[in-house]
Design an enzyme around this catalytic site. Structure first.
Site, PDB file in Angstrom:
ATOM      1  N   LYS A 158     -11.383   4.709   7.915  1.00 21.34           N
ATOM      2  CA  LYS A 158     -10.780   4.919   6.604  1.00 21.34           C
ATOM      3  C   LYS A 158     -11.759   4.623   5.467  1.00 21.34           C
ATOM      4  O   LYS A 158     -12.636   3.774   5.597  1.00 21.34           O
ATOM      5  CB  LYS A 158      -9.553   4.001   6.457  1.00 21.34           C
ATOM      6  CG  LYS A 158      -8.418   4.295   7.414  1.00 21.34           C
ATOM      7  CD  LYS A 158      -7.639   5.499   6.957  1.00 21.34           C
ATOM      8  CE  LYS A 158      -6.220   5.547   7.445  1.00 21.34           C
ATOM      9  NZ  LYS A 158      -5.239   4.768   6.778  1.00 21.34           N
ATOM     10  N   CYS A 183      16.911 -16.851 -14.216  1.00 22.38           N
ATOM     11  CA  CYS A 183      16.965 -15.415 -13.947  1.00 22.38           C
ATOM     12  C   CYS A 183      17.014 -14.655 -15.272  1.00 22.38           C
ATOM     13  O   CYS A 183      17.882 -14.918 -16.102  1.00 22.38           O
ATOM     14  CB  CYS A 183      18.193 -15.096 -13.106  1.00 22.38           C
ATOM     15  SG  CYS A 183      18.487 -13.326 -12.930  1.00 22.38           S
ATOM     16  N   CYS A 195      25.358 -12.718 -10.613  1.00 25.05           N
ATOM     17  CA  CYS A 195      24.222 -12.034 -11.235  1.00 25.05           C
ATOM     18  C   CYS A 195      24.473 -10.523 -11.146  1.00 25.05           C
ATOM     19  O   CYS A 195      24.496  -9.959 -10.053  1.00 25.05           O
ATOM     20  CB  CYS A 195      22.915 -12.389 -10.518  1.00 25.05           C
ATOM     21  SG  CYS A 195      21.495 -11.519 -11.206  1.00 25.05           S
ATOM     22  N   TYR A 218      -4.713  22.914   8.571  1.00 22.42           N
ATOM     23  CA  TYR A 218      -5.904  22.942   9.409  1.00 22.42           C
ATOM     24  C   TYR A 218      -5.642  22.219  10.721  1.00 22.42           C
ATOM     25  O   TYR A 218      -4.876  21.268  10.770  1.00 22.42           O
ATOM     26  CB  TYR A 218      -7.161  22.494   8.661  1.00 22.42           C
ATOM     27  CG  TYR A 218      -7.631  21.079   8.744  1.00 22.42           C
ATOM     28  CD1 TYR A 218      -8.014  20.400   7.593  1.00 22.42           C
ATOM     29  CD2 TYR A 218      -7.795  20.420   9.976  1.00 22.42           C
ATOM     30  CE1 TYR A 218      -8.501  19.114   7.657  1.00 22.42           C
ATOM     31  CE2 TYR A 218      -8.280  19.128  10.040  1.00 22.42           C
ATOM     32  CZ  TYR A 218      -8.619  18.489   8.882  1.00 22.42           C
ATOM     33  OH  TYR A 218      -9.107  17.229   8.955  1.00 22.42           O
ATOM     34  N   LYS A 252     -10.373  13.145   7.669  1.00 18.51           N
ATOM     35  CA  LYS A 252      -8.959  12.855   7.935  1.00 18.51           C
ATOM     36  C   LYS A 252      -8.202  13.287   6.695  1.00 18.51           C
ATOM     37  O   LYS A 252      -8.301  12.667   5.641  1.00 18.51           O
ATOM     38  CB  LYS A 252      -8.757  11.369   8.191  1.00 18.51           C
ATOM     39  CG  LYS A 252      -7.322  11.014   8.508  1.00 18.51           C
ATOM     40  CD  LYS A 252      -7.239   9.572   8.958  1.00 18.51           C
ATOM     41  CE  LYS A 252      -5.871   9.163   9.461  1.00 18.51           C
ATOM     42  NZ  LYS A 252      -4.760   9.523   8.626  1.00 18.51           N
ATOM     43  N   CYS A 255      16.864 -16.089  -7.905  1.00 16.30           N
ATOM     44  CA  CYS A 255      17.978 -16.356  -8.806  1.00 16.30           C
ATOM     45  C   CYS A 255      19.103 -16.928  -7.954  1.00 16.30           C
ATOM     46  O   CYS A 255      19.422 -16.398  -6.892  1.00 16.30           O
ATOM     47  CB  CYS A 255      18.399 -15.042  -9.444  1.00 16.30           C
ATOM     48  SG  CYS A 255      20.072 -15.050 -10.069  1.00 16.30           S
ATOM     49  N   CYS A 278      20.694 -12.887 -15.490  1.00 15.05           N
ATOM     50  CA  CYS A 278      21.987 -13.553 -15.627  1.00 15.05           C
ATOM     51  C   CYS A 278      21.860 -14.984 -16.147  1.00 15.05           C
ATOM     52  O   CYS A 278      22.866 -15.646 -16.386  1.00 15.05           O
ATOM     53  CB  CYS A 278      22.748 -13.540 -14.296  1.00 15.05           C
ATOM     54  SG  CYS A 278      22.073 -14.672 -13.082  1.00 15.05           S
ATOM     55  N   GLU A 290     -14.674  14.579  11.848  1.00 12.17           N
ATOM     56  CA  GLU A 290     -14.138  15.508  10.838  1.00 12.17           C
ATOM     57  C   GLU A 290     -13.344  14.695   9.836  1.00 12.17           C
ATOM     58  O   GLU A 290     -12.911  13.581  10.134  1.00 12.17           O
ATOM     59  CB  GLU A 290     -13.244  16.571  11.492  1.00 12.17           C
ATOM     60  CG  GLU A 290     -11.885  16.037  11.906  1.00 12.17           C
ATOM     61  CD  GLU A 290     -11.286  16.739  13.117  1.00 12.17           C
ATOM     62  OE1 GLU A 290     -10.961  17.910  12.998  1.00 12.17           O
ATOM     63  OE2 GLU A 290     -11.143  16.077  14.162  1.00 12.17           O
ATOM     64  N   ASP A 322      -5.120  14.134   4.202  1.00 14.91           N
ATOM     65  CA  ASP A 322      -3.869  13.447   3.890  1.00 14.91           C
ATOM     66  C   ASP A 322      -2.747  14.469   3.737  1.00 14.91           C
ATOM     67  O   ASP A 322      -2.433  14.923   2.651  1.00 14.91           O
ATOM     68  CB  ASP A 322      -4.052  12.669   2.576  1.00 14.91           C
ATOM     69  CG  ASP A 322      -3.305  11.365   2.596  1.00 14.91           C
ATOM     70  OD1 ASP A 322      -2.680  11.056   3.631  1.00 14.91           O
ATOM     71  OD2 ASP A 322      -3.337  10.661   1.572  1.00 14.91           O
TER      72      ASP A 322
END
Ligand code: IVH
Length: 708
Positions: free
Chosen positions: A324, A416, A440, A234, A127, A434, A419, A125, A129
């Site tokens: 799947k 970074c 920062c 279901y 699957k 960083c 900073c 059957e 979600d």
């Protein structure tokens, strides 16, 4: 992120990785099940789970007590009452290819020791979600509805479920006295779209997908909200039942249908692999036309006596499998690569894309993971790219479709972007960080955000927007400032949109967190590699912050002492240093990486300051007392030998493991019990010499029967 192939890992590297995976998977479980807000795709999640399973297969001795393979979902948190499930609500193993489905059928056959001509019928059957829910009927009346939660304890959503029209309050016909119907609460694609449209108009929460919308709608304190949401249901199975109306999966499902509960329109039974796979292809073809999201097909062994014998491994039944669908893909243009800075300074590249619809969801961003990934893909701004969205959120860039076009390569920043501090890549690391630490601003804000987040101190009402604006206005600079906000009440009241009630609510929320459990406190500190699971291990081992800090003091002293003594050969030196440190940290599941991260954190004076400042501001981490649950045969080592008549060897091993025992292949002084069938030879002899208790198969069956 490419990982070393599991076969190549040393035992200690595998242990470290299993620990990391446990923490990471637990984190994503919580986001997915607890907050309905996943941050990685289902495919990425599945990849983590598979890697964990693969490592556990190769290193069976390293399977952790908190392994994700032994858990389902996440323990529920939040305002709904908790209810234990009469029978655990399980999860499913996944397959992604026809071969894996064939392997599954092969495993079933071997486990049951079926003859070649014996047919294995399976149901199939879609699957769906949604989110799983258990509906308990007593004398035909709905008495309790619960979400899955962590599989053992769910959330009581009875009043909410009573508002779902498709779920009958009273079963038709003569259902058994007690019968728990299990299935999926979900929302159709059309209802999801109109709900989001309404939410947008009303300025409410926008849901990422129908699953999240269904979960968010069901898990409401106020059933009136659920009632206003178009939920459907279901059935796909059952839990506790005082009697079963049939001896096959399909038979029981048809009975459930006859009692007035919806099933999938596509439930069928097949006797051979070919038809099973043809069914899968058929469902895959009509997937887009279905009115609801599905992410695969579920197969179940039809005979219930076989299901019973097959039992379960950790979190999933051996008699069922989720096959799947592959992730959905689309092409678009990479418009820019932005660099985000995280709490630990990690720089993460994010792809900004020309909006494109993938499986019904508009995608504008995708993760590029790290610098190596950008190099591997060879992507540059302006390229056409193939992206993939597997199930949920954060899609991935899979491929550069225009590598031949000349364009300037992307240069990963060496400073970074927030900073300006230098950004470096440490040896053996994939990430670039960083080095600004607490100078920062982004790291500081992210640390504050982490500190108050749901699984850390969980301070309600202090969201990122407030943190950012308080930080900007220098009301908050470090975690302890949160606990001094009361002294700033007037300042807060002077701020736009902060009325007396909202300020007092926030201050009350903060006060309620002045005595956090030690593990949450440790997790909140944001120590590198110390996720929730590790924080719990440490709290369990040391019980109090004072004891933990005592140990850290000793370990730091030892680390310093060892460091100068060794050192000719740096590698050896590091390994020995790590070993010494791990020995002192002496906490189950904690390896060198975590141990050193912990010490590094406490070696840094401003981190110690942050902790001391919190204590000075009146935060009192609560000592942790843990209870361990023992089962009658848990912890014993058993050996099976000779031939077993009523069971396959796999089955016997599974039974033993289900009772908490360890099964070994050879007899040694560590063996507690030998189960010997006819034909037992050298192992029996050795056990007798060592004075180990020996029983036969009937004796074993008696132990199993007594324990269940
Ligand atoms: S059977 C013991 N059948 O998928 C087996 N589950 O990934 C329990 N799900 O927890 C599940 N459709 O919430 C089963 N036809 C189906 C399903 C289904 C969706 C969900 C269910 C389960 C999860 C596992």
């Amino acid at each position: 992120m490419p990982n070393a192939s599991p076969e190549k890992l040393s035992e200690s590297a595998a242990a470290v990785e299993l620990q990391r995976l446990a923490g990471e998977i637990a984190h994503h479980n919580r986001l997915y099940h607890g907050e309905d807000a996943p941050e990685i795709s289902d495919a990425d999640y599945d990849a983590l789970v598979r890697r964990n399973a693969e490592l556990e297969r190769l290193f069976p001795d390293l399977v952790r007590a908190d392994s994700p393979s032994r858990q389902v979902g996440a323990a529920p948190e939040g305002p709904l009452a908790k209810v234990p499930h009469a029978l655990p609500m399980l999860s499913l193993d996944n397959a992604f290819s026809d071969e894996e489905v064939a392997d599954f059928v092969g495993r079933v056959r071997r486990f049951l020791r079926l003859g070649e001509d014996e047919e294995v019928a399976l149901t199939a059957e879609p699957k769906i979600d949604g989110l799983s829910c258990s509906l308990r009927y007593e004398n035909g009346r709905l008495v309790l509805a619960a979400t899955r939660g962590d599989g053992s304890v769910g959330e009581d959503v009875t009043p909410n479920v009573r508002t779902i029209a498709e779920i009958p309050q009273q079963l038709k016909g003569d259902a058994p006295d007690i019968f728990e119907v299990r299935g999926e609460v979900y929302m159709s694609k059309a209802d999801f779209a109109s709900l989001n449209a309404r939410q947008a108009e009303a300025g409410g929460k926008i849901f990422a997908n129908p699953r999240n919308a269904a979960a968010g709608s069901l898990r409401q304190k106020d059933p009136a909200i659920t009632a206003a949401r178009p939920l459907r249901f279901y059935a796909h199975g059952w839990g506790e039942a005082s009697a079963l109306p049939a001896d096959s999966q399909i038979g029981v499902m048809r009975a459930i249908e006859s009692w007035g509960i919806p099933l999938s329109e596509d439930l069928e039974r097949f006797c051979d692999l070919g038809s099973l796979l043809a069914f899968y292809r058929g469902i895959e073809r009509k997937r887009a036309d279905l009115g609801f999201d599905i992410d695969g097909v579920v197969y179940k062994v039809d005979r219930l006596d076989w299901q019973r014998r097959l039992g379960q491994v950790a979190r999933a039944p051996r008699w069922a499998l989720a096959h799947k669908f592959p992730a959905e893909r689309a092409e678009t243009v990479l418009e820019a690569i932005d660099i985000q800075v995280g709490r630990t300074g990690k720089l993460t590249p994010v792809a900004r894309l020309t909006p494109v619809s993938v499986g019904g969801v508009t995608v504008t961003n995708a993760t590029l993971h790290n610098a190596d990934e950008i190099a591997r893909l060879g992507v540059r701004v302006g390229d056409r790219v193939l992206i993939q969205r597997a199930g949920d959120v954060i899609p991935q860039v899979l491929e550069n479709l225009t590598p031949e076009v000349e364009r300037p390569a992307f240069h990963f920043p060496d400073h970074c972007p927030q900073c300006g501090s230098e950004a470096v890549r440490e040896e053996g690391e994939v990430d670039i960080r960083c080095t600004g630490g607490l100078i920062c601003p982004t790291q500081r804000v992210e640390r504050l955000r982490h500190f108050v987040s749901r699984h850390a101190l969980d301070i309600e009402g202090l969201g990122i927007v407030h943190i950012e604006s308080f930080f900007r206005d220098e009301i908050l600079a470090s975690p302890a400032d949160i606990f001094r906000l009361r002294d700033n009440r007037e300042k807060l009241l002077g701020r736009e949109r902060w009325a007396e009630t909202s300020v007092d609510n926030l201050l009350a929320a903060i006060d309620s967190r002045r005595r956090p459990p030690l593990d949450r406190f440790l997790y909140a500190l944001g120590i590198r590699h110390v996720g929730e699971v590790t924080a719990r291990d440490l709290a369990r081992r040391y019980g109090s912050l004072a004891r933990l800090r005592g140990m850290i003091g000793q370990a730091l002293a030892a680390r310093e002492e060892i460091q100068p003594v060794l050192g000719e050969d740096e590698r050896k030196h590091l390994v020995r240093r790590d070993k010494a440190v791990v020995a002192i940290v002496d906490t189950p599941n904690i390896g060198p990486e975590v141990a050193n991260a912990l010490l590094d954190f406490f070696e840094e004076p401003h981190n110690v300051e942050v902790v001391d400042d919190l204590l000075a501001a009146g935060v009192e981490p609560q000592d942790v007392v843990w209870q361990t649950r023992e089962s009658p045969v848990s912890g014993k080592t058993l050996v099976f030998t000779g031939s077993l008549e009523t069971l396959s060897r796999d089955e016997a091993k599974a039974q033993a493991e289900a009772l908490g025992a360890k099964v070994s292949g050879s007899v040694s002084a560590k063996t507690d019990l030998l189960i010997a069938g006819p034909g037992a030879g050298s192992k029996l002899k050795k056990a007798q010499e060592l004075g180990i208790e020996v029983i036969d198969e009937a004796g074993w069956n008696a132990i199993v029967a007594a324990a269940s």
